[in-house]
Design a protein around this motif. Structure first.
Motif, PDB file in Angstrom:
ATOM      1  N   THR A 171      31.694  71.083  35.673  1.00  0.00           N
ATOM      2  CA  THR A 171      30.489  71.471  36.412  1.00  0.00           C
ATOM      3  C   THR A 171      29.297  71.635  35.474  1.00  0.00           C
ATOM      4  N   GLY A 172      29.523  72.323  34.355  1.00  0.00           N
ATOM      5  CA  GLY A 172      28.449  72.508  33.383  1.00  0.00           C
ATOM      6  C   GLY A 172      27.977  71.199  32.786  1.00  0.00           C
ATOM      7  N   SER A 173      28.916  70.284  32.514  1.00  0.00           N
ATOM      8  CA  SER A 173      28.554  68.979  31.960  1.00  0.00           C
ATOM      9  C   SER A 173      27.706  68.188  32.948  1.00  0.00           C
ATOM     10  N   ALA A 174      28.107  68.219  34.220  1.00  0.00           N
ATOM     11  CA  ALA A 174      27.349  67.506  35.249  1.00  0.00           C
ATOM     12  C   ALA A 174      25.931  68.069  35.367  1.00  0.00           C
ATOM     13  N   LEU A 175      25.813  69.402  35.310  1.00  0.00           N
ATOM     14  CA  LEU A 175      24.501  70.043  35.391  1.00  0.00           C
ATOM     15  C   LEU A 175      23.647  69.670  34.179  1.00  0.00           C
ATOM     16  N   THR A 176      24.262  69.620  33.004  1.00  0.00           N
ATOM     17  CA  THR A 176      23.545  69.233  31.795  1.00  0.00           C
ATOM     18  C   THR A 176      23.016  67.807  31.903  1.00  0.00           C
ATOM     19  N   LEU A 177      23.848  66.890  32.374  1.00  0.00           N
ATOM     20  CA  LEU A 177      23.429  65.499  32.505  1.00  0.00           C
ATOM     21  C   LEU A 177      22.305  65.354  33.533  1.00  0.00           C
ATOM     22  N   VAL A 178      22.383  66.105  34.628  1.00  0.00           N
ATOM     23  CA  VAL A 178      21.309  66.071  35.627  1.00  0.00           C
ATOM     24  C   VAL A 178      19.987  66.511  34.992  1.00  0.00           C
ATOM     25  N   GLY A 179      20.029  67.597  34.220  1.00  0.00           N
ATOM     26  CA  GLY A 179      18.823  68.083  33.554  1.00  0.00           C
ATOM     27  C   GLY A 179      18.252  67.068  32.588  1.00  0.00           C
ATOM     28  N   ILE A 180      19.123  66.428  31.809  1.00  0.00           N
ATOM     29  CA  ILE A 180      18.657  65.436  30.840  1.00  0.00           C
ATOM     30  C   ILE A 180      18.066  64.225  31.550  1.00  0.00           C
ATOM     31  N   LEU A 181      18.703  63.790  32.629  1.00  0.00           N
ATOM     32  CA  LEU A 181      18.175  62.660  33.391  1.00  0.00           C
ATOM     33  C   LEU A 181      16.793  62.984  33.958  1.00  0.00           C
ATOM     34  N   LEU A 182      16.582  64.226  34.372  1.00  0.00           N
ATOM     35  CA  LEU A 182      15.275  64.634  34.871  1.00  0.00           C
ATOM     36  C   LEU A 182      14.230  64.580  33.755  1.00  0.00           C
ATOM     37  N   VAL A 183      14.617  64.978  32.555  1.00  0.00           N
ATOM     38  CA  VAL A 183      13.706  64.910  31.407  1.00  0.00           C
ATOM     39  C   VAL A 183      13.293  63.465  31.149  1.00  0.00           C
ATOM     40  N   ILE A 184      14.275  62.566  31.198  1.00  0.00           N
ATOM     41  CA  ILE A 184      14.005  61.157  30.902  1.00  0.00           C
ATOM     42  C   ILE A 184      13.173  60.508  32.007  1.00  0.00           C
ATOM     43  N   ARG A 185      13.568  60.716  33.269  1.00  0.00           N
ATOM     44  CA  ARG A 185      12.898  60.055  34.388  1.00  0.00           C
ATOM     45  C   ARG A 185      11.475  60.564  34.569  1.00  0.00           C
ATOM     46  N   ALA A 186      11.261  61.865  34.288  1.00  0.00           N
ATOM     47  CA  ALA A 186       9.928  62.443  34.487  1.00  0.00           C
ATOM     48  C   ALA A 186       8.960  62.037  33.392  1.00  0.00           C
ATOM     49  N   ARG A 187       9.443  61.320  32.392  1.00  0.00           N
ATOM     50  CA  ARG A 187       8.567  60.899  31.291  1.00  0.00           C
ATOM     51  C   ARG A 187       7.614  59.811  31.745  1.00  0.00           C
ATOM     52  N   THR A 188       8.015  59.039  32.760  1.00  0.00           N
ATOM     53  CA  THR A 188       7.188  57.916  33.202  1.00  0.00           C
ATOM     54  C   THR A 188       6.240  58.331  34.316  1.00  0.00           C
TER      55      THR A 188
ATOM     56  N   ILE B  46      31.839  64.828  22.858  1.00  0.00           N
ATOM     57  CA  ILE B  46      30.892  63.786  23.271  1.00  0.00           C
ATOM     58  C   ILE B  46      29.863  64.320  24.257  1.00  0.00           C
ATOM     59  N   VAL B  47      30.259  65.231  25.146  1.00  0.00           N
ATOM     60  CA  VAL B  47      29.293  65.781  26.101  1.00  0.00           C
ATOM     61  C   VAL B  47      28.221  66.592  25.386  1.00  0.00           C
ATOM     62  N   PHE B  48      28.625  67.460  24.471  1.00  0.00           N
ATOM     63  CA  PHE B  48      27.632  68.272  23.764  1.00  0.00           C
ATOM     64  C   PHE B  48      26.792  67.422  22.810  1.00  0.00           C
ATOM     65  N   LEU B  49      27.365  66.357  22.255  1.00  0.00           N
ATOM     66  CA  LEU B  49      26.591  65.454  21.405  1.00  0.00           C
ATOM     67  C   LEU B  49      25.461  64.814  22.198  1.00  0.00           C
ATOM     68  N   TYR B  50      25.742  64.472  23.449  1.00  0.00           N
ATOM     69  CA  TYR B  50      24.753  63.770  24.260  1.00  0.00           C
ATOM     70  C   TYR B  50      23.699  64.693  24.859  1.00  0.00           C
ATOM     71  N   THR B  51      23.588  65.905  24.327  1.00  0.00           N
ATOM     72  CA  THR B  51      22.423  66.741  24.638  1.00  0.00           C
ATOM     73  C   THR B  51      21.234  66.346  23.773  1.00  0.00           C
ATOM     74  N   ALA B  52      21.409  65.376  22.889  1.00  0.00           N
ATOM     75  CA  ALA B  52      20.357  64.967  21.955  1.00  0.00           C
ATOM     76  C   ALA B  52      19.005  64.698  22.612  1.00  0.00           C
ATOM     77  N   PRO B  53      18.932  64.028  23.786  1.00  0.00           N
ATOM     78  CA  PRO B  53      17.612  63.783  24.381  1.00  0.00           C
ATOM     79  C   PRO B  53      16.802  65.039  24.658  1.00  0.00           C
ATOM     80  N   ILE B  54      17.485  66.162  24.895  1.00  0.00           N
ATOM     81  CA  ILE B  54      16.745  67.421  25.086  1.00  0.00           C
ATOM     82  C   ILE B  54      15.960  67.755  23.827  1.00  0.00           C
ATOM     83  N   PHE B  55      16.618  67.683  22.689  1.00  0.00           N
ATOM     84  CA  PHE B  55      15.998  68.071  21.427  1.00  0.00           C
ATOM     85  C   PHE B  55      15.003  67.007  20.947  1.00  0.00           C
ATOM     86  N   THR B  56      15.255  65.739  21.310  1.00  0.00           N
ATOM     87  CA  THR B  56      14.261  64.710  21.031  1.00  0.00           C
ATOM     88  C   THR B  56      12.979  64.992  21.801  1.00  0.00           C
ATOM     89  N   ALA B  57      13.124  65.319  23.079  1.00  0.00           N
ATOM     90  CA  ALA B  57      11.959  65.598  23.917  1.00  0.00           C
ATOM     91  C   ALA B  57      11.172  66.801  23.385  1.00  0.00           C
TER      92      ALA B  57
END
Length: 302
Positions: free
Chosen positions: A285-302, A105-116
């Motif tokens: 730790t890696g999962s948390a870092l991945t989620l932080v990066g994805i959240l930055l991608v999403i939040r910086a869109r606005t 589930i963690v690796f599946l939720y990297t989808a927003p990176i590839f969408t972006a």
């Protein structure tokens, strides 16, 4: 007459509660698939849930559109998006045979990176800014760190577990591709249930054909396996997906995307509690870092 675009409102109490409920549903999907995998292969479970849900949605769309169901120009786009959707769930099913539900589930939720990345390449108005590129770099660093779990985990399972994680990551790529395709085809203006019908129908056919050609054992329909299939059809396919599409029409997508990251967090927790999966420090730790990066991608869109 001037066409007025529908306005999306910020998440209110109802919307927040609904999204938390959806995240809870999604986080349990891989748990159920893994829990009964020894009775019914994940690929067969995913194929049957897709075919059953597609049949129900097909009746709904047919009653609404009648003979015009295939005359709106969405068929070719629907088949292409359906193929990407099928690839996503085929990869999920295969990944669960080689790795834990939490990893899947963690690796599946990297989808927003590839969408972006896909939207950056296809839509001029959605070019990535430097903060989003930084988020992508952080997310990929987290993915790399999560993969290092293989060195700190069980050496005997290094190959299969790494393969499972790669398959789950590829599923995230396919999910991101599906979103990009929907945004760049006639499906962007189609009804949510019709888009979902195309996705589920193609996925159901492809996954069932894969199952028939695979060496997977015949299913054993225990009460738990039947409950798992019912959950996948009713809760995941019919309730959660349609509710998500409805919410996208009502609430701000950015806020929804941020809160949706409860799903992988809950997935890791339920994997440990229900399936007794280990919580490896490097993976967490890696999962948390991945989620932080994805959240930055999403939040910086606005």
């Amino acid at each position: 007459m001037t066409h007025v675009l529908p306005t999306r409102k910020p998440l209110d109490t109802f919307g927040t509660g609904m999204l938390v409920l959806l995240c809870l549903c999604w986080s349990l999907q891989q748990i159920f698939l893994k829990l009964v995998a020894h009775d019914v292969s994940p690929t067969l479970q995913l194929s049957l849930r897709s075919l059953i849900a597609a049949a129900i949605l097909g009746v709904i769309v047919l009653r609404r559109e009648g003979r015009k169901i295939l005359s709106d120009g969405t068929l070719s786009s629907g088949l292409i998006v359906g193929a990407a959707f099928a690839a996503e769930f085929l990869l999920i099913g295969l990944s669960l045979q080689h790795t834990t539900a939490a990893h899947s589930i963690v690796f599946l939720y990297t989808a927003p990176i590839f969408t972006a990345l896909g939207m950056h390449a296809t839509r001029p108005e959605e070019r990535l800014n430097r903060w989003q590129w930084l988020g992508i770099a952080i997310a990929f660093a987290g993915i790399a760190l999560a993969f290092l779990t293989k060195d700190a985990g069980i050496p005997a399972d290094t190959g299969p577990s790494l393969l499972g994680d790669l398959l789950a990551l590829a599923a995230g790529v396919a999910w991101g591709l599906s979103t990009v395709l929907i945004r760049n085809t006639k499906l962007s203006d189609a009804a949510a249930d019709k888009t979902l019908f195309y996705q589920l129908l193609v996925a159901g056919v492809v996954l069932y054909a894969w199952y028939l050609a695979s060496p997977d054992a015949a299913p054993t329909w225990t009460p738990l396996a039947c409950a798992s299939l019912a959950y996948l059809v009713v809760v995941i396919c019919l309730f959660s997906y349609l509710a998500w599409f409805w919410m996208l029409r009502s609430y701000l997508a950015t806020q929804m995307s941020v809160l949706a990251f409860l799903a992988p967090i809950l997935g890791v927790i339920f994997g440990a509690l229900i399936l007794h999966e280990p919580l490896e420090p490097l993976f967490v730790t890696g999962s948390a870092l991945t989620l932080v990066g994805i959240l930055l991608v999403i939040r910086a869109r606005t």
